[in-house]
Design a protein around this motif. Structure first.
Motif, PDB file in Angstrom:
ATOM      1  N   ARG A  47       4.271   4.044   2.079  1.00 38.36           N
ATOM      2  CA  ARG A  47       4.773   5.303   1.547  1.00 38.36           C
ATOM      3  C   ARG A  47       6.276   5.347   1.782  1.00 38.36           C
ATOM      4  O   ARG A  47       6.805   4.623   2.614  1.00 38.36           O
ATOM      5  CB  ARG A  47       4.104   6.501   2.241  1.00 38.36           C
ATOM      6  CG  ARG A  47       2.605   6.569   2.074  1.00 38.36           C
ATOM      7  CD  ARG A  47       2.021   7.715   2.888  1.00 38.36           C
ATOM      8  NE  ARG A  47       2.328   8.990   2.271  1.00 38.36           N
ATOM      9  CZ  ARG A  47       1.398   9.843   1.805  1.00 38.36           C
ATOM     10  NH1 ARG A  47       0.125   9.518   1.870  1.00 38.36           N
ATOM     11  NH2 ARG A  47       1.745  10.986   1.280  1.00 38.36           N
ATOM     12  N   GLY A  48       6.951   6.221   1.029  1.00 43.10           N
ATOM     13  CA  GLY A  48       8.391   6.315   1.218  1.00 43.10           C
ATOM     14  C   GLY A  48       9.041   7.193   0.185  1.00 43.10           C
ATOM     15  O   GLY A  48       8.426   8.145  -0.316  1.00 43.10           O
ATOM     16  N   PHE A  59       6.745   8.651  -2.639  1.00 43.87           N
ATOM     17  CA  PHE A  59       5.755   7.772  -3.269  1.00 43.87           C
ATOM     18  C   PHE A  59       4.734   7.346  -2.223  1.00 43.87           C
ATOM     19  O   PHE A  59       5.009   7.380  -1.013  1.00 43.87           O
ATOM     20  CB  PHE A  59       6.410   6.545  -3.924  1.00 43.87           C
ATOM     21  CG  PHE A  59       6.882   5.481  -2.955  1.00 43.87           C
ATOM     22  CD1 PHE A  59       5.980   4.579  -2.366  1.00 43.87           C
ATOM     23  CD2 PHE A  59       8.225   5.356  -2.640  1.00 43.87           C
ATOM     24  CE1 PHE A  59       6.416   3.599  -1.484  1.00 43.87           C
ATOM     25  CE2 PHE A  59       8.665   4.373  -1.750  1.00 43.87           C
ATOM     26  CZ  PHE A  59       7.749   3.494  -1.169  1.00 43.87           C
ATOM     27  N   LYS A  60       3.562   6.945  -2.695  1.00 46.05           N
ATOM     28  CA  LYS A  60       2.503   6.443  -1.818  1.00 46.05           C
ATOM     29  C   LYS A  60       1.778   5.319  -2.546  1.00 46.05           C
ATOM     30  O   LYS A  60       1.991   5.094  -3.748  1.00 46.05           O
ATOM     31  CB  LYS A  60       1.523   7.558  -1.467  1.00 46.05           C
ATOM     32  CG  LYS A  60       0.752   8.132  -2.646  1.00 46.05           C
ATOM     33  CD  LYS A  60      -0.155   9.255  -2.215  1.00 46.05           C
ATOM     34  CE  LYS A  60      -0.994   9.767  -3.392  1.00 46.05           C
ATOM     35  NZ  LYS A  60      -0.212  10.237  -4.525  1.00 46.05           N
ATOM     36  N   ALA A  61       0.914   4.612  -1.816  1.00 45.68           N
ATOM     37  CA  ALA A  61       0.143   3.527  -2.409  1.00 45.68           C
ATOM     38  C   ALA A  61      -0.663   4.049  -3.591  1.00 45.68           C
ATOM     39  O   ALA A  61      -1.282   5.111  -3.518  1.00 45.68           O
ATOM     40  CB  ALA A  61      -0.794   2.912  -1.368  1.00 45.68           C
ATOM     41  N   TRP A  75      12.570   1.786  -4.591  1.00 39.26           N
ATOM     42  CA  TRP A  75      11.525   2.421  -3.791  1.00 39.26           C
ATOM     43  C   TRP A  75      11.745   1.989  -2.350  1.00 39.26           C
ATOM     44  O   TRP A  75      11.693   0.799  -2.029  1.00 39.26           O
ATOM     45  CB  TRP A  75      10.135   2.005  -4.295  1.00 39.26           C
ATOM     46  CG  TRP A  75       9.794   2.667  -5.584  1.00 39.26           C
ATOM     47  CD1 TRP A  75       9.100   3.833  -5.756  1.00 39.26           C
ATOM     48  CD2 TRP A  75      10.153   2.237  -6.913  1.00 39.26           C
ATOM     49  NE1 TRP A  75       9.010   4.144  -7.107  1.00 39.26           N
ATOM     50  CE2 TRP A  75       9.647   3.186  -7.827  1.00 39.26           C
ATOM     51  CE3 TRP A  75      10.857   1.141  -7.410  1.00 39.26           C
ATOM     52  CZ2 TRP A  75       9.805   3.065  -9.205  1.00 39.26           C
ATOM     53  CZ3 TRP A  75      11.025   1.019  -8.775  1.00 39.26           C
ATOM     54  CH2 TRP A  75      10.502   1.975  -9.665  1.00 39.26           C
ATOM     55  N   VAL A  76      12.024   2.970  -1.478  1.00 39.00           N
ATOM     56  CA  VAL A  76      12.407   2.691  -0.100  1.00 39.00           C
ATOM     57  C   VAL A  76      11.272   3.103   0.831  1.00 39.00           C
ATOM     58  O   VAL A  76      10.989   4.295   0.981  1.00 39.00           O
ATOM     59  CB  VAL A  76      13.698   3.445   0.281  1.00 39.00           C
ATOM     60  CG1 VAL A  76      14.100   3.131   1.715  1.00 39.00           C
ATOM     61  CG2 VAL A  76      14.831   3.088  -0.683  1.00 39.00           C
ATOM     62  N   THR A  77      10.601   2.125   1.430  1.00 38.18           N
ATOM     63  CA  THR A  77       9.528   2.408   2.377  1.00 38.18           C
ATOM     64  C   THR A  77      10.099   3.110   3.604  1.00 38.18           C
ATOM     65  O   THR A  77      11.153   2.733   4.115  1.00 38.18           O
ATOM     66  CB  THR A  77       8.811   1.105   2.787  1.00 38.18           C
ATOM     67  OG1 THR A  77       8.087   0.612   1.657  1.00 38.18           O
ATOM     68  CG2 THR A  77       7.851   1.328   3.932  1.00 38.18           C
ATOM     69  N   ASP A  78       9.403   4.145   4.076  1.00 36.45           N
ATOM     70  CA  ASP A  78       9.887   4.908   5.216  1.00 36.45           C
ATOM     71  C   ASP A  78      10.043   4.025   6.453  1.00 36.45           C
ATOM     72  O   ASP A  78       9.267   3.092   6.670  1.00 36.45           O
ATOM     73  CB  ASP A  78       8.926   6.059   5.548  1.00 36.45           C
ATOM     74  CG  ASP A  78       9.093   7.231   4.598  1.00 36.45           C
ATOM     75  OD1 ASP A  78      10.198   7.414   4.075  1.00 36.45           O
ATOM     76  OD2 ASP A  78       8.114   7.963   4.377  1.00 36.45           O
ATOM     77  N   GLY A 242       8.463  11.838   5.890  1.00 36.27           N
ATOM     78  CA  GLY A 242       7.994  10.537   6.370  1.00 36.27           C
ATOM     79  C   GLY A 242       7.596  10.590   7.833  1.00 36.27           C
ATOM     80  O   GLY A 242       6.594   9.990   8.242  1.00 36.27           O
ATOM     81  N   MET A 243       8.363  11.316   8.647  1.00 40.73           N
ATOM     82  CA  MET A 243       8.045  11.429  10.072  1.00 40.73           C
ATOM     83  C   MET A 243       6.789  12.270  10.299  1.00 40.73           C
ATOM     84  O   MET A 243       6.006  11.994  11.216  1.00 40.73           O
ATOM     85  CB  MET A 243       9.228  12.057  10.819  1.00 40.73           C
ATOM     86  CG  MET A 243      10.519  11.259  10.752  1.00 40.73           C
ATOM     87  SD  MET A 243      11.859  12.128  11.624  1.00 40.73           S
ATOM     88  CE  MET A 243      13.296  11.564  10.703  1.00 40.73           C
ATOM     89  N   LEU A 244       6.581  13.273   9.473  1.00 38.73           N
ATOM     90  CA  LEU A 244       5.437  14.163   9.650  1.00 38.73           C
ATOM     91  C   LEU A 244       4.113  13.458   9.406  1.00 38.73           C
ATOM     92  O   LEU A 244       3.158  13.627  10.173  1.00 38.73           O
ATOM     93  CB  LEU A 244       5.556  15.375   8.701  1.00 38.73           C
ATOM     94  CG  LEU A 244       6.568  16.444   9.111  1.00 38.73           C
ATOM     95  CD1 LEU A 244       6.864  17.384   7.948  1.00 38.73           C
ATOM     96  CD2 LEU A 244       6.035  17.242  10.315  1.00 38.73           C
ATOM     97  N   TYR A 245       4.041  12.649   8.345  1.00 37.72           N
ATOM     98  CA  TYR A 245       2.742  12.031   8.057  1.00 37.72           C
ATOM     99  C   TYR A 245       2.526  10.719   8.791  1.00 37.72           C
ATOM    100  O   TYR A 245       1.422  10.199   8.815  1.00 37.72           O
ATOM    101  CB  TYR A 245       2.504  11.862   6.553  1.00 37.72           C
ATOM    102  CG  TYR A 245       3.457  11.001   5.775  1.00 37.72           C
ATOM    103  CD1 TYR A 245       3.639   9.658   6.046  1.00 37.72           C
ATOM    104  CD2 TYR A 245       4.168  11.550   4.701  1.00 37.72           C
ATOM    105  CE1 TYR A 245       4.505   8.890   5.309  1.00 37.72           C
ATOM    106  CE2 TYR A 245       5.039  10.774   3.957  1.00 37.72           C
ATOM    107  CZ  TYR A 245       5.199   9.447   4.261  1.00 37.72           C
ATOM    108  OH  TYR A 245       6.058   8.677   3.517  1.00 37.72           O
ATOM    109  N   ALA A 246       3.568  10.165   9.417  1.00 39.29           N
ATOM    110  CA  ALA A 246       3.406   8.865  10.052  1.00 39.29           C
ATOM    111  C   ALA A 246       3.641   8.890  11.563  1.00 39.29           C
ATOM    112  O   ALA A 246       3.627   7.849  12.202  1.00 39.29           O
ATOM    113  CB  ALA A 246       4.337   7.854   9.404  1.00 39.29           C
TER     114      ALA A 246
END
Length: 297
Positions: A47-48, A59-61, A75-78, A242-246
């Motif tokens: 995701r990112g 974005f996500k998978a 597309w920049v992955t978190d 990004g920090m919240l979901y990971a």
């Protein structure tokens, strides 16, 4: 490389009309760039943040995009993803002109030109079944010659029929010249994205761009579609997502890591941009994160 000065990629079509690629992450192919070809891009893993023209979003998978000719994208992955990925992206690059010529020879195919027109601003095909998308990509990858073209055309027809097409970029194309205002604004944008935790005032940004504050503010709005402060907040909220979901960090800690000094201010901007509180976003994102991660292991 400036977000407003993408690297220009040349694609050799002398022996083939479409080009299939897939790559992992990290990869030198993950960069801000543009090319004359249209591109279908499927995110297989992680995701990112998606950067398409002047659009910034999550974005996500399983997400599927199309970009038009010369539309910058990346597309920049978190940063919270630490393990390398064998395959993050599957993509097909093709000539807009070739599809137009196909429609000239076969009028029944002309309806597909609609999504090519839309792709000039970038498209996300929301709700498109990721299993089907990957199946179409694999069919293109695994076939050759005329069979590959047929697989590609079949995919285009399905995408054209798909109802939920989200237009991404307000600006169809930004082509800066060397010392132009676009290039100087681009330097500021790069600085914000790389240093979003730091305080940067309009005065500092103006100095970095070599403009007066009034000129900078006017040009930044014209180039990006956002005021400078609004843009900085959007980048910071995107990083916070990004920090919240990971991570399991508390919202207060994430607020400060994202560059906000005040929790109330953070919550206000988050609610404005995402339509929910940070805690609600974490709960919502994690509901669809688990299956996405499971499918990419």
């Amino acid at each position: 490389m400036s977000i407003m000065q993408p690297e220009i990629e040349m694609v050799d079509r002398s022996t083939r009309s479409i080009r299939y690629l897939e790559h992992g992450w990290p990869s030198e192919l993950c960069r801000w760039h543009a090319h004359e070809e249209c591109e279908l891009h499927l995110i297989v893993a992680s995701r990112g943040k998606a950067f398409v023209g002047d659009y910034i979003g999550d974005f996500k998978a399983g997400d599927l995009f199309m970009t038009g000719p010369n539309l910058p994208h990346n597309w920049v992955t978190d940063q919270v993803w630490s393990e390398p990925l064998a395959t993050r992206d599957m993509l097909v690059q093709f000539s807009h002109e070739s599809v137009e010529k196909l429609a000239e020879g076969f009028p029944e195919f002309s309806q597909v030109l609609n999504i090519l027109q839309m792709s000039q601003s970038g498209i996300q095909f929301e709700g498109f079944n990721p299993t089907f998308a990957r199946g179409h990509m694999e069919a293109i990858r695994d076939s050759k010659g005329a069979e590959r073209i047929l697989s590609f055309v079949r995919f285009l027809v399905r995408l054209n029929e798909h109802a939920e097409k989200k237009i991404l970029s307000a600006a169809k194309l930004i082509q800066p010249q060397g010392g132009s205002k676009h290039a100087r604004i681009g330097q500021v944008i790069d600085h914000v994205i790389k240093n979003f935790r730091e305080e940067i005032s309009v005065a500092q940004a103006s100095e970095l761009a070599g403009m007066t504050q009034a000129t900078f503010s006017r040009n930044f709005q014209a180039v990006t579609g956002h005021g400078f402060v609004d843009f900085v907040n959007r980048v910071r909220i995107g990083q916070a997502c990004g920090m919240l979901y990971a991570s399991d960090d508390q919202v207060t800690a994430i607020c400060h890591k994202a560059g906000f000094k005040n929790l109330a201010n953070f919550n206000r901007h988050f609610l404005k941009l995402k339509g929910m509180t940070p805690s609600e976003y974490r709960d919502t994102a994690r509901k669809d994160l688990a299956p996405a991660m499971g499918s990419t292991s």
